[in-house]
Design an enzyme around this catalytic site. Sequence first.
Site, short mmCIF file in Angstrom:
data_model
loop_
_atom_site.label_atom_id
_atom_site.label_comp_id
_atom_site.label_asym_id
_atom_site.label_seq_id
_atom_site.Cartn_x
_atom_site.Cartn_y
_atom_site.Cartn_z
N ASP A 196 0.84 -1.19 0.00
CA ASP A 196 0.00 0.00 0.00
C ASP A 196 0.88 1.25 0.00
O ASP A 196 1.73 1.43 -0.88
CB ASP A 196 -0.94 -0.08 1.21
CG ASP A 196 -1.93 1.06 1.30
OD1 ASP A 196 -2.96 1.04 0.60
OD2 ASP A 196 -1.67 1.99 2.09
N HIS B 26 -7.32 -6.33 -0.25
CA HIS B 26 -6.21 -5.39 -0.27
C HIS B 26 -5.15 -5.65 0.78
O HIS B 26 -3.96 -5.48 0.53
CB HIS B 26 -6.76 -3.97 -0.08
CG HIS B 26 -5.71 -2.93 0.07
ND1 HIS B 26 -4.82 -2.62 -0.94
CD2 HIS B 26 -5.39 -2.12 1.12
CE1 HIS B 26 -4.00 -1.65 -0.52
NE2 HIS B 26 -4.32 -1.34 0.72
#
Length: 314
Positions: A127, A295
């Site tokens: 991320d 994610h």
Amino acid sequence: MTPSEPWAGQPAETLSPADLDAALLPGFERRRVAAPEGEILALVGGAGPPLLMLHGDPQTHLCWHRIAPHLAERFTVVLTDLRGRGESHKPGASPDHRAYHKRTMAAEQVAVMERLGFRRFALVGHDRGARVARRLALDHPDRVERLAVMDIVPALDFYERADGVIAQDYFYFFFLTQPAPLPEHLIAGDPRAFMRQILTGLPGQAAPYDPRALEAYLAAASSAPAIAAMCECFRAGLTGDVAADRADRAAGRQIACPTLVFWGEEGVVGRHFDVAAIWRAWAPQAAFAPLPCGHFIPEEAPEAVVDSLLAFLA
């Protein structure tokens, strides 16, 4: 867990940061590293070639707790809190958001590794940490042996391809970039609810967080300085980071080292972007590792990540 452990039986919210690290990252040493602009928290564990691991948003170094101990069997693993996150320093807002340009953050991580005695190292990021890691590999190619990134496309590609559906799924990429102090004030109404939404409410998201780690993420991300830092980091993404990517693309600059790209097939990035095609343009030596998850890959698919990283880094 044994009765002799100081955290045994304690609610997650009462554990000290040191106790959390001892519980989730046993054998890692906490280090306060004096970087040029402020102090960075680093945890160092294991032995062998150096490996720097950079966490994502809204998290801390603890996101690696299911992965780092396994890698520490073969590597000297360094886990830092990025500036603006966790226990590291948190620069305030500025008109150009330069403190949170990924170029600035990458240079700081280079300085941290230098202070720890490591000039050249392998690099893994998830991320926001993957954005810093990518910029580090582009700006400091002599420092990076191998690069692994998780569940991102570069800032320029993201904003060039964004449409209404992506904006709906990744709403905070557009909300947090609004001028200060609008998002800061709105988040301050219930910061834990906002951070929890990102951690648990994204499409395809079902990360089985350790409750102690989840509480640490919520606590660390919900202070006023951390909220301001998060907003500035996203503003930097839309401005300075996009500009840096555009300059690199125009110059034909690419990542020279072997690169491994992970993404969650059920998450926003996997659903909306041709991840492999985008990354081939930036990293000619890229290999790809799509995973059947959302994610937050380090906590959703840690076993697969460990296996892939050990093979890749070897």
